[in-house]
Design a protein around this motif. Structure first.
Motif, short mmCIF file in Angstrom:
data_model
loop_
_atom_site.label_atom_id
_atom_site.label_comp_id
_atom_site.label_asym_id
_atom_site.label_seq_id
_atom_site.Cartn_x
_atom_site.Cartn_y
_atom_site.Cartn_z
N ASN A 4 7.93 -17.65 -23.55
CA ASN A 4 7.54 -17.34 -22.17
C ASN A 4 7.87 -18.63 -21.24
N VAL A 5 9.32 -19.57 -21.90
CA VAL A 5 9.61 -20.84 -21.01
C VAL A 5 11.00 -20.93 -21.13
N GLN A 6 11.39 -21.42 -20.60
CA GLN A 6 13.07 -21.33 -20.92
C GLN A 6 13.92 -23.19 -21.10
N ILE A 7 12.90 -23.82 -20.85
CA ILE A 7 12.55 -25.25 -21.43
C ILE A 7 12.88 -25.36 -22.81
N GLY A 38 13.20 -27.22 -26.00
CA GLY A 38 12.48 -27.76 -27.06
C GLY A 38 11.27 -27.89 -26.21
N ALA A 39 10.87 -27.50 -24.82
CA ALA A 39 9.34 -27.88 -23.76
C ALA A 39 8.47 -26.90 -24.51
N THR A 40 8.09 -26.92 -26.22
CA THR A 40 7.86 -24.91 -26.39
C THR A 40 6.26 -25.28 -27.67
N VAL A 41 5.05 -24.79 -28.18
CA VAL A 41 4.42 -24.89 -29.13
C VAL A 41 5.49 -25.53 -30.67
N PHE A 82 0.54 -16.81 -22.11
CA PHE A 82 0.31 -16.77 -23.31
C PHE A 82 0.53 -15.86 -24.59
N THR A 83 1.57 -15.56 -24.67
CA THR A 83 1.91 -14.86 -25.39
C THR A 83 1.65 -14.93 -27.26
N PHE A 105 7.47 -20.27 -29.75
CA PHE A 105 8.08 -20.31 -28.63
C PHE A 105 7.82 -20.18 -26.74
N ASP A 106 6.40 -20.43 -26.91
CA ASP A 106 5.55 -20.15 -25.27
C ASP A 106 5.28 -21.66 -25.11
N GLY A 107 5.62 -21.87 -23.78
CA GLY A 107 4.71 -22.78 -23.36
C GLY A 107 3.50 -23.06 -22.79
#
Length: 323
Positions: free
Chosen positions: A169-172, A174-177, A263-264, A268-270
């Motif tokens: 759910n984020v496009q950044i 590396g800024a992921t779980v 949060f899904t 790769f979610d933030g």
């Protein structure tokens, strides 16, 4: 005519002389244990008292709502479902990565490596615990994330049908779980490795020599003597590492992107964990109800950590009984 020995007085038979130092030490030890229990109870009571007023004013379901808006004390809408899911997923992901690596390192250092290699290598692993959390966070976001990004894209392209590897759910980048879990695994690795190493090193030498005398290979010695003896300690070390992961704040605050998206469950979610959410927002709160909303989230984290430790004690007791 010789006299018969006089029997001891009934009042003094079986009496044990206790020195003053023993009484003082017993008092101090008992008092220290009681103080820890009272301190934990006081923390839990404080969190509960502070959490009740905002919970009564909450306009959303605390356990099932994904919205956490506590800035306006007259219009509180806060729930902990997303915070709980992110906290549990990133911690379990880190534990899954760290447990086999920690086990392998501990067995290598105690059973395979020569002393001249095991000692400095053990010190090197232990030094990871001295690295500040903020350094881990910066390293994870600016160094690790670009390196693992091709692998993350490969996982999405080939295993995206599975919810853990679906697009986030984020496009950044590396800024992921996913990134946070790897960094968290590195952070808890010294805890798991150090405790497991100490437990495996205490395996009775007679058991190991008996297995070798019967013709067992090195792997059979590990499987039949070292592992059964140290299994409970390894589980305890892993649960201690999980407790460390659940409460990690600064590194996850740096890595995880703050996003209002739901949060899904994808790696790769933030999102935000309990600790990172409180750290990001608590300094801006200037009223008791808004602060109490975050204290309520902290109460859930407190209970979650308590349950994890209770489960660890149960597993250790059961392992010891089977052994």
């Amino acid at each position: 005519m010789p006299t018969e020995p006089r029997p001891p007085d009934e009042g003094t038979s079986g009496a044990t002389f206790v020195q003053r130092g023993d009484r003082i030490f017993r008092f101090l030890a008992t008092g220290s244990g009681a103080f820890v229990v009272a301190l934990i109870g006081a923390i839990g009571l404080f969190l509960l008292i502070q959490a009740v007023p905002p919970l009564l004013q909450n306009n959303a379901d605390f356990l099932t709502s994904r919205q956490f808006e506590a800035g306006d004390p007259n219009n509180l809408h806060f729930g902990i479902l997303d915070l709980l899911l992110v906290t549990v997923e990133v911690s379990l992901f880190a534990l899954v990565l760290a447990m086999p690596i920690g086990l392998g390192i501990a067995l290598f250092l105690t059973q395979y490596a020569p002393a001249r290699v095991a000692r400095p290598f053990g010190y090197l692993v232990d030094l990871l615990a001295a690295v500040p959390s903020i350094i881990f966070g910066l390293w994870g976001l600016f160094v690790l994330a670009p390196v693992i990004q091709p692998f993350a894209l490969w996982l999405q392209d080939n295993l995206g049908w599975f919810f853990l590897f679906s697009p986030g759910n984020v496009q950044i980048a590396g800024a992921t779980v996913f990134t946070a879990g790897i960094v968290l695994a590195v952070m808890i690795l010294p805890i798991i490795t150090a405790i497991s190493r100490e437990v495996f090193a205490r395996t009775p030498r007679a058991h190991i020599e008996a297995a070798l005398a019967l013709g067992a290979t090195k792997w059979e010695v590990v499987r039949m003597t070292v592992w059964p003896f140290g299994r409970a300690g390894y589980v305890s070390a892993s649960m201690l590492g999980l407790g460390r992961a659940l409460g990690e704040t600064i590194a996850l605050m740096i890595i995880l992107a703050a996003t209002p998206a739901i949060f899904t469950g994808s790696l790769f979610d933030g999102g935000a964990t309990f600790a990172s959410k409180i750290a990001l927002s608590f300094a801006e709160l200037n009223n008791n109800l808004s602060a109490g909303a975050f204290i309520a989230a902290g109460l859930v984290l407190f209970v979650l950590t308590f349950l994890v430790n209770a489960a660890a004690r149960w597993v250790i007791a059961r392992s010891g009984a089977k052994a």
